[in-house]
Design an enzyme around this catalytic site. Structure first.
Site, PDB file in Angstrom:
ATOM      1  N   ARG A 271       0.830  -1.209   0.000  1.00 37.64           N
ATOM      2  CA  ARG A 271       0.000   0.000   0.000  1.00 37.64           C
ATOM      3  C   ARG A 271       0.864   1.258   0.000  1.00 37.64           C
ATOM      4  NH1 ARG A 271      -3.559   0.589   5.148  1.00 37.64           N
ATOM      5  NH2 ARG A 271      -1.461   0.133   5.874  1.00 37.64           N
TER       6      ARG A 271
ATOM      7  N   VAL B 115      -5.642  -2.254  -1.639  1.00 40.22           N
ATOM      8  CA  VAL B 115      -6.691  -3.262  -1.871  1.00 40.22           C
ATOM      9  C   VAL B 115      -8.051  -2.824  -1.332  1.00 40.22           C
ATOM     10  CG1 VAL B 115      -5.069  -5.226  -1.914  1.00 40.22           C
ATOM     11  CG2 VAL B 115      -6.268  -4.656   0.210  1.00 40.22           C
TER      12      VAL B 115
ATOM     13  N   ASN C  70      -3.237 -11.681   0.679  1.00 38.73           N
ATOM     14  CA  ASN C  70      -2.613 -11.646   2.005  1.00 38.73           C
ATOM     15  C   ASN C  70      -2.777 -10.299   2.706  1.00 38.73           C
ATOM     16  OD1 ASN C  70      -0.330 -12.316   4.081  1.00 38.73           O
ATOM     17  ND2 ASN C  70       0.370 -10.463   3.026  1.00 38.73           N
TER      18      ASN C  70
ATOM     19  N   SER D 297      -7.584 -16.039   9.223  1.00 38.81           N
ATOM     20  CA  SER D 297      -7.081 -15.959  10.587  1.00 38.81           C
ATOM     21  C   SER D 297      -7.851 -16.900  11.498  1.00 38.81           C
ATOM     22  CB  SER D 297      -7.238 -14.529  11.108  1.00 38.81           C
ATOM     23  OG  SER D 297      -6.955 -14.472  12.486  1.00 38.81           O
TER      24      SER D 297
ATOM     25  N   TYR E 221     -12.659  -7.579  12.520  1.00 43.37           N
ATOM     26  CA  TYR E 221     -11.643  -8.447  11.891  1.00 43.37           C
ATOM     27  C   TYR E 221     -12.157  -9.897  11.777  1.00 43.37           C
ATOM     28  CZ  TYR E 221      -6.872 -10.456  11.358  1.00 43.37           C
ATOM     29  OH  TYR E 221      -5.743 -11.118  10.934  1.00 43.37           O
ATOM     30  N   SER E 222     -12.799 -10.389  12.835  1.00 41.75           N
ATOM     31  CA  SER E 222     -13.334 -11.766  12.802  1.00 41.75           C
ATOM     32  C   SER E 222     -14.394 -11.884  11.718  1.00 41.75           C
ATOM     33  CB  SER E 222     -13.950 -12.141  14.160  1.00 41.75           C
ATOM     34  OG  SER E 222     -13.007 -12.030  15.193  1.00 41.75           O
TER      35      SER E 222
ATOM     36  N   LYS F 268     -12.693 -11.829   8.196  1.00 41.77           N
ATOM     37  CA  LYS F 268     -11.979 -13.073   7.880  1.00 41.77           C
ATOM     38  C   LYS F 268     -12.963 -14.236   7.721  1.00 41.77           C
ATOM     39  CE  LYS F 268      -7.652 -11.572   7.972  1.00 41.77           C
ATOM     40  NZ  LYS F 268      -6.897 -11.421   6.714  1.00 41.77           N
TER      41      LYS F 268
ATOM     42  N   ILE G  99       1.526 -15.101  14.657  1.00 44.93           N
ATOM     43  CA  ILE G  99       2.754 -15.160  13.853  1.00 44.93           C
ATOM     44  C   ILE G  99       3.579 -13.907  14.147  1.00 44.93           C
ATOM     45  CG2 ILE G  99       3.684 -15.377  11.499  1.00 44.93           C
ATOM     46  CD1 ILE G  99       1.844 -17.759  12.319  1.00 44.93           C
TER      47      ILE G  99
HETATM   48  P1  NAP Z   1       1.864  -6.937   8.534  1.00 50.04           P
HETATM   49  O1  NAP Z   1       3.227  -7.355   8.944  1.00 50.04           O
HETATM   50  O2  NAP Z   1       1.172  -5.844   9.274  1.00 50.04           O
HETATM   51  O3  NAP Z   1       1.891  -6.599   6.955  1.00 50.04           O
HETATM   52  C1  NAP Z   1       0.723  -6.210   6.340  1.00 50.04           C
HETATM   53  C2  NAP Z   1       0.954  -6.168   4.861  1.00 50.04           C
HETATM   54  O4  NAP Z   1      -0.306  -5.848   4.206  1.00 50.04           O
HETATM   55  C3  NAP Z   1       1.935  -5.090   4.447  1.00 50.04           C
HETATM   56  O5  NAP Z   1       2.642  -5.555   3.323  1.00 50.04           O
HETATM   57  C4  NAP Z   1       1.016  -3.929   4.058  1.00 50.04           C
HETATM   58  O6  NAP Z   1       1.579  -3.026   3.107  1.00 50.04           O
HETATM   59  C5  NAP Z   1      -0.122  -4.676   3.436  1.00 50.04           C
HETATM   60  N1  NAP Z   1      -1.375  -3.908   3.411  1.00 50.04           N
HETATM   61  C6  NAP Z   1      -2.120  -3.486   4.446  1.00 50.04           C
HETATM   62  N2  NAP Z   1      -3.199  -2.809   4.007  1.00 50.04           N
HETATM   63  C7  NAP Z   1      -3.122  -2.811   2.657  1.00 50.04           C
HETATM   64  C8  NAP Z   1      -3.915  -2.269   1.626  1.00 50.04           C
HETATM   65  N3  NAP Z   1      -5.037  -1.585   1.910  1.00 50.04           N
HETATM   66  N4  NAP Z   1      -3.540  -2.460   0.339  1.00 50.04           N
HETATM   67  C9  NAP Z   1      -2.407  -3.162   0.030  1.00 50.04           C
HETATM   68  N5  NAP Z   1      -1.611  -3.697   0.978  1.00 50.04           N
HETATM   69  C10 NAP Z   1      -1.960  -3.513   2.262  1.00 50.04           C
HETATM   70  O7  NAP Z   1       0.833  -8.159   8.592  1.00 50.04           O
HETATM   71  P2  NAP Z   1       1.062  -9.745   8.652  1.00 50.04           P
HETATM   72  O8  NAP Z   1       1.105 -10.127  10.078  1.00 50.04           O
HETATM   73  O9  NAP Z   1       2.147 -10.151   7.747  1.00 50.04           O
HETATM   74  O10 NAP Z   1      -0.352 -10.212   8.085  1.00 50.04           O
HETATM   75  C11 NAP Z   1      -0.540 -10.672   6.776  1.00 50.04           C
HETATM   76  C12 NAP Z   1      -1.915 -11.328   6.700  1.00 50.04           C
HETATM   77  O11 NAP Z   1      -1.987 -12.380   7.646  1.00 50.04           O
HETATM   78  C13 NAP Z   1      -3.068 -10.392   7.030  1.00 50.04           C
HETATM   79  O12 NAP Z   1      -4.167 -10.669   6.200  1.00 50.04           O
HETATM   80  C14 NAP Z   1      -3.402 -10.741   8.454  1.00 50.04           C
HETATM   81  O13 NAP Z   1      -4.743 -10.447   8.767  1.00 50.04           O
HETATM   82  C15 NAP Z   1      -3.124 -12.222   8.462  1.00 50.04           C
HETATM   83  N6  NAP Z   1      -2.848 -12.773   9.783  1.00 50.04           N
HETATM   84  C16 NAP Z   1      -1.760 -12.421  10.479  1.00 50.04           C
HETATM   85  C17 NAP Z   1      -1.537 -12.997  11.733  1.00 50.04           C
HETATM   86  C18 NAP Z   1      -0.342 -12.675  12.575  1.00 50.04           C
HETATM   87  O14 NAP Z   1      -0.259 -13.177  13.694  1.00 50.04           O
HETATM   88  N7  NAP Z   1       0.597 -11.885  12.134  1.00 50.04           N
HETATM   89  C19 NAP Z   1      -2.447 -13.923  12.248  1.00 50.04           C
HETATM   90  C20 NAP Z   1      -3.546 -14.261  11.484  1.00 50.04           C
HETATM   91  C21 NAP Z   1      -3.740 -13.693  10.256  1.00 50.04           C
HETATM   92  P3  NAP Z   1       2.458  -1.727   3.569  1.00 50.04           P
HETATM   93  O15 NAP Z   1       3.784  -2.282   4.009  1.00 50.04           O
HETATM   94  O16 NAP Z   1       2.558  -0.890   2.349  1.00 50.04           O
HETATM   95  O17 NAP Z   1       1.714  -1.091   4.699  1.00 50.04           O
END
Ligand code: NAP
Length: 242
Positions: A33, A60, A88, A140, A153-154, A157, A186
């Site tokens: 983003r 997105v 993602n 999630s 969020y729930s 997802k 994670i």
């Molecule tokens: P993160 O480290 O916060 O990274 C989020 C990523 O999504 C970044 O690349 C960000 O881009 C991008 N993003 C956010 N909003 C966006 C938008 N509107 N358009 C395009 N890109 C966007 O998150 P993460 O932990 O890796 O999570 C990735 C996925 O896994 C998510 O869907 C999250 O809900 C899911 N998830 C994560 C966990 C966990 O424990 N970490 C658990 C369950 C599910 P920028 O860098 O440009 O901001």
């Protein structure tokens, strides 16, 4: 040329998925983003390991940007075909529902749920024409179990989980599989504020997961050999309740 589009590929799970896709021989479209510096780091890591790709920034949560940027890219590259789509990109904005603001609901739904819909609909066309595709949605544990403080969020997802199951049935006979992975805790920026020491007591594996461990599961579902798995939700949560 066969491509993999990974939304939110600049950081965290998305970055690891980008590297996994590159290792599988895909030209990787790294979406993000706003964080160009981190996205460039992802691309650099892809190139350092002998892979190829490019940055494709769009929000997105904006259907105009999806149509304009992603739609424009597809039109401009008739010989590049998105074979793998990993939805993602995601955000959370927690709070008890009684105090939740309209914007917290709207933005979380737009990014996590609408983002899935508008991105996938656009990419699906090419997959249908070529009768092959792999769509993997990062959902999630919250979408399966529901977590207090995460009604928005729930719901988003859980919405993607329902859509995954429905779409899998629509496109199964066209050689396209649609699955989801459901991470627990994670280690990424998203969980930075959480106390891992305290929370690991409730995780049977006794630690947070790594982005690479999610990417491994995504790579499995993205493989040609996973052709008979569709409409599934694979939990990656160290044994937490699902
Ligand atoms: P993160 O480290 O916060 O990274 C989020 C990523 O999504 C970044 O690349 C960000 O881009 C991008 N993003 C956010 N909003 C966006 C938008 N509107 N358009 C395009 N890109 C966007 O998150 P993460 O932990 O890796 O999570 C990735 C996925 O896994 C998510 O869907 C999250 O809900 C899911 N998830 C994560 C966990 C966990 O424990 N970490 C658990 C369950 C599910 P920028 O860098 O440009 O901001």
């Amino acid at each position: 040329m066969k491509c993999a589009l990974v939304t939110g590929g600049s950081r965290g799970i998305g970055r690891s998925v980008c590297l996994k896709m590159a290792s599988m021989g895909y030209y990787v479209l790294v979406n993000f983003r706003g964080n160009r510096e981190e996205a460039e780091r992802t691309l650099q890591q892809i190139q350092e390991t002998g892979g190829q790709g490019e940055l494709l920034p769009f929000d997105v949560s904006s259907r105009e940007q999806i149509t304009g940027v992603l739609g424009g890219w597809i039109e401009a590259h008739p010989n590049k075909y998105i074979e793998i789509l990993v939805n993602n990109a995601g955000i959370k904005d927690d709070g008890l529902m009684i105090f939740m603001k309209d914007e917290q609901w709207d933005q979380v739904m737009r990014t996590n749920l609408d983002g899935f819909f508008f991105t996938t609909r656009l990419v699906l066309n090419g997959m249908l024409i070529r009768k092959y595709g792999r769509i993997i949605n990062v959902v999630s544990l919250s979408g399966l179990k529901g977590l207090p403080g995460q009604v928005n969020y729930s719901a988003a997802k859980a919405g993607v989980i329902g859509a995954t199951k429905a779409l899998a049935q629509e496109v199964g006979r066209k050689g396209i599989t649609v699955n989801a992975v459901a991470p627990g805790f994670i280690r990424t920026d998203m969980t930075e504020g959480l106390n891992e020491k305290e929370l690991q007591a409730i995780i049977p594996v006794r630690r947070f997961g790594l982005p690479e461990e999610v990417a491994h599961a995504v790579g499995f579902l993205a493989s040609a050999e996973a052709a008979y798995i569709t409409g599934e939700v694979l939990s990656i949560n160290g044994g937490l309740y699902t």
